[in-house]
Scaffold this motif. Structure first.
Motif, mmCIF file in Angstrom:
data_model
loop_
_atom_site.group_PDB
_atom_site.id
_atom_site.type_symbol
_atom_site.label_atom_id
_atom_site.label_comp_id
_atom_site.label_asym_id
_atom_site.label_seq_id
_atom_site.Cartn_x
_atom_site.Cartn_y
_atom_site.Cartn_z
ATOM 1 N N GLU A 27 -2.377 -5.066 -4.593
ATOM 2 C CA GLU A 27 -3.333 -4.937 -5.692
ATOM 3 C C GLU A 27 -2.772 -4.169 -6.875
ATOM 4 O O GLU A 27 -2.983 -4.560 -8.031
ATOM 5 C CB GLU A 27 -4.605 -4.239 -5.194
ATOM 6 C CG GLU A 27 -5.368 -5.050 -4.156
ATOM 7 C CD GLU A 27 -6.606 -4.322 -3.680
ATOM 8 O OE1 GLU A 27 -6.798 -3.147 -4.104
ATOM 9 O OE2 GLU A 27 -7.378 -4.902 -2.894
ATOM 10 N N GLN A 28 -2.068 -3.077 -6.641
ATOM 11 C CA GLN A 28 -1.658 -2.196 -7.725
ATOM 12 C C GLN A 28 -0.223 -2.436 -8.195
ATOM 13 O O GLN A 28 0.098 -2.136 -9.352
ATOM 14 C CB GLN A 28 -1.794 -0.725 -7.280
ATOM 15 C CG GLN A 28 -3.167 -0.358 -6.768
ATOM 16 C CD GLN A 28 -4.235 -0.466 -7.839
ATOM 17 O OE1 GLN A 28 -3.959 -0.270 -9.022
ATOM 18 N NE2 GLN A 28 -5.466 -0.785 -7.436
ATOM 19 N N CYS A 29 0.639 -2.929 -7.320
ATOM 20 C CA CYS A 29 2.054 -3.084 -7.680
ATOM 21 C C CYS A 29 2.403 -4.500 -8.130
ATOM 22 O O CYS A 29 3.556 -4.763 -8.494
ATOM 23 C CB CYS A 29 2.948 -2.696 -6.499
ATOM 24 S SG CYS A 29 2.778 -0.975 -6.007
ATOM 25 N N PHE A 30 1.457 -5.395 -8.122
ATOM 26 C CA PHE A 30 1.756 -6.774 -8.502
ATOM 27 C C PHE A 30 1.915 -6.860 -10.021
ATOM 28 O O PHE A 30 1.068 -6.405 -10.786
ATOM 29 C CB PHE A 30 0.629 -7.709 -8.035
ATOM 30 C CG PHE A 30 0.862 -9.146 -8.395
ATOM 31 C CD1 PHE A 30 1.724 -9.929 -7.665
ATOM 32 C CD2 PHE A 30 0.220 -9.713 -9.494
ATOM 33 C CE1 PHE A 30 1.942 -11.255 -7.991
ATOM 34 C CE2 PHE A 30 0.433 -11.034 -9.842
ATOM 35 C CZ PHE A 30 1.300 -11.811 -9.086
ATOM 36 N N GLY A 31 3.006 -7.447 -10.464
ATOM 37 C CA GLY A 31 3.232 -7.667 -11.877
ATOM 38 C C GLY A 31 3.627 -6.438 -12.667
ATOM 39 O O GLY A 31 3.579 -6.459 -13.907
ATOM 40 N N GLN A 55 2.725 -5.885 3.315
ATOM 41 C CA GLN A 55 1.390 -6.165 3.843
ATOM 42 C C GLN A 55 0.352 -5.134 3.427
ATOM 43 O O GLN A 55 -0.830 -5.273 3.763
ATOM 44 C CB GLN A 55 1.439 -6.233 5.371
ATOM 45 C CG GLN A 55 2.328 -7.346 5.905
ATOM 46 C CD GLN A 55 2.529 -7.274 7.399
ATOM 47 O OE1 GLN A 55 1.927 -6.426 8.058
ATOM 48 N NE2 GLN A 55 3.377 -8.133 7.940
ATOM 49 N N ASN A 56 0.783 -4.107 2.689
ATOM 50 C CA ASN A 56 -0.138 -3.038 2.313
ATOM 51 C C ASN A 56 -1.022 -3.474 1.147
ATOM 52 O O ASN A 56 -0.610 -4.223 0.253
ATOM 53 C CB ASN A 56 0.666 -1.792 1.930
ATOM 54 C CG ASN A 56 -0.228 -0.586 1.723
ATOM 55 O OD1 ASN A 56 -0.518 -0.229 0.594
ATOM 56 N ND2 ASN A 56 -0.670 0.034 2.807
ATOM 57 N N THR A 57 -2.266 -2.970 1.149
ATOM 58 C CA THR A 57 -3.220 -3.339 0.103
ATOM 59 C C THR A 57 -2.821 -2.778 -1.258
ATOM 60 O O THR A 57 -2.969 -3.444 -2.294
ATOM 61 C CB THR A 57 -4.626 -2.846 0.477
ATOM 62 O OG1 THR A 57 -4.965 -3.332 1.776
ATOM 63 C CG2 THR A 57 -5.663 -3.327 -0.526
ATOM 64 N N TYR A 58 -2.296 -1.549 -1.268
ATOM 65 C CA TYR A 58 -1.877 -0.952 -2.543
ATOM 66 C C TYR A 58 -0.757 -1.764 -3.181
ATOM 67 O O TYR A 58 -0.725 -1.937 -4.410
ATOM 68 C CB TYR A 58 -1.424 0.483 -2.288
ATOM 69 C CG TYR A 58 -1.029 1.237 -3.545
ATOM 70 C CD1 TYR A 58 -1.990 1.893 -4.301
ATOM 71 C CD2 TYR A 58 0.293 1.281 -3.967
ATOM 72 C CE1 TYR A 58 -1.645 2.583 -5.457
ATOM 73 C CE2 TYR A 58 0.648 1.964 -5.126
ATOM 74 C CZ TYR A 58 -0.326 2.616 -5.866
ATOM 75 O OH TYR A 58 0.026 3.290 -7.014
ATOM 76 N N TRP A 59 0.154 -2.268 -2.369
ATOM 77 C CA TRP A 59 1.250 -3.085 -2.903
ATOM 78 C C TRP A 59 0.716 -4.395 -3.494
ATOM 79 O O TRP A 59 1.148 -4.816 -4.569
ATOM 80 C CB TRP A 59 2.258 -3.366 -1.787
ATOM 81 C CG TRP A 59 3.322 -4.360 -2.139
ATOM 82 C CD1 TRP A 59 3.314 -5.695 -1.889
ATOM 83 C CD2 TRP A 59 4.531 -4.096 -2.839
ATOM 84 N NE1 TRP A 59 4.442 -6.286 -2.367
ATOM 85 C CE2 TRP A 59 5.228 -5.327 -2.961
ATOM 86 C CE3 TRP A 59 5.125 -2.967 -3.372
ATOM 87 C CZ2 TRP A 59 6.455 -5.435 -3.576
ATOM 88 C CZ3 TRP A 59 6.358 -3.066 -3.982
ATOM 89 C CH2 TRP A 59 7.017 -4.290 -4.099
#
Length: 386
Positions: A37-41, A31-35
């Motif tokens: 936005e930044q960890c996708f793909g 549920q974290n925003t960093y996960w």
């Protein structure tokens, strides 16, 4: 789909690699925003760029336990499961300290015991500073070697339960791992060699060689032997006295324990006797009370049998009333019936009786009134005049 483990990933310790992180922390990471936005793909190649951007380590912080980017990247490595060579390159990277700590943390979660000791113990020599985010959101100063020591000796790190590993001595005993060699061992050997060389140089010097090889005098040797014998005798005597005191104390304690046991046994026996005596006395008292109640009950029954019951008194009163009414009816019968029953009476008495009958109203033509006057006459009341 973005939170699913790579299908080509292997199970770690018999389970899904992402299950090494607790479910609550895993849900917070998802549920974290960093996960998102930044960890996708991210892949194993692009993950290095994100790891180079790290500026602190830590687990969760704040009131809602928000995960740090460091934990999010660890979760991403568990999800894509990079090759062991890539993780080893992370650990050997000396330019970026947070990349090194990230690789060490991932290897501690997924690696074998031998790999953990083999690749993490050399990091004890890395004394670079790190920033660590605490649970209250503030930063604290730590070092790379402190983080490595926490990974090797603690059960929890960055709010994640670390898998258990064997002790190093156990692995060394089976020959799977060589004894650890400290980085300072070479310096110690150099210092020892230098001290030995200086000592040899002092021995070769002429002024100190005589003193070095000088032996003590015989008198001093005898005095030293005598003192040594005296100390030995004194020590032996002290041991003998100590043993004697110990035996005396042991006998005294044994005698005291025996007296205590005898006293307890006598107390228990007296208590049992008192209990039995109270039991039999109570039983006798109960039997005596039960017998006395039975006697009182029998005596009360006989007393009641001799006394008149209220029902019997009522029956007697009823019988007496009936006899009186019957006597009154017999006295108020007509002269013809009474003459038929008792024979003929004189005419004067008959006239007098008829006159009395006319006076009491019993010869009334109405039979109900006549009956009522008859009852009133038996009760001594005046007849009805209708």
């Amino acid at each position: 789909m973005a939170n699913r483990t790579d299908p080509s990933a292997k199970s770690i310790r018999g389970t899904n690699p992402q299950n090494l992180v607790e479910k609550i922390l895993r849900s917070k990471i998802y549920q974290n925003t960093y996960w998102k936005e930044q960890c996708f793909g991210l892949t194993a190649e692009t993950l290095v760029d994100k790891a180079m951007e790290l500026d602190h380590v830590g687990g969760t912080h704040g009131g809602n336990r928000k995960p740090t980017p460091f934990i999010c990247l660890v979760m991403k490595m568990l999800q894509i499961q990079p090759d062991k060579e890539i993780v080893v390159e992370f650990i050997k990277n000396e330019d970026y300290k947070y990349v090194r700590v990230l690789g060490a943390f991932y290897l501690r979660l997924t690696g074998t015991d031998i790999d953990v000791y083999r690749y993490l113990e050399p990091l004890y020599n890395d004394y670079r500073k790190l920033r660590r985010k605490l649970a209250d959101g503030h930063f604290a100063l730590t070092h790379v070697d402190e983080v490595i020591d926490e990974l090797l000796t603690k059960d929890y790190s960055c709010d994640i339960a670390l898998p258990r590993i064997k002790k190093r001595l156990t692995i060394e005993a089976i020959g799977a791992l060589e004894p650890r060699k400290s980085a300072l061992e070479d310096d110690f050997e150099e210092e020892e060699e230098k001290d030995e060389d200086e000592q040899l140089m002092d021995i070769d010097a002429g002024g100190h060689e005589k003193d070095y090889y000088r032996r003590p005098s015989p008198s001093r040797e005898r005095d030293r032997d005598r003192d040594r014998d005296r100390d030995r005798d004194r020590k032996r005597d002290s041991h003998r006295h100590r043993d004697r005191d110990y035996d005396r104390e042991y006998d005294r304690d044994y005698e005291r324990d025996r007296r205590d046991r005898d006293r307890d046994r006598d107390r228990d026996r007296d208590r049992d006797l008192d209990r039995d005596r109270d039991h039999y006395r109570g039983r006798d008292d109960r039997d005596y009370g039960r017998e006395r109640d039975r006697r009182d009950r029998d005596r009360g029954g006989r007393r009641r049998s001799r006394s008149r019951s209220p029902s019997r008194e009522r029956e007697r009163d009823r019988d007496r009333e009936e006899r009186r009414q019957r006597h009154a009816r017999d006295s108020s019968t007509s002269p013809s019936r009474r003459g038929a029953a008792e024979g003929e009476k004189p005419p004067a008495a008959k006239k007098k009786k008829e006159k009395e009958k006319k006076d009491d109203g019993t010869d009334h033509p109405d039979p109900e009134i006549a009956e009522a006057n008859r009852i009133r006459a038996s009760l001594g009341l005046k007849p009805l005049r209708l």
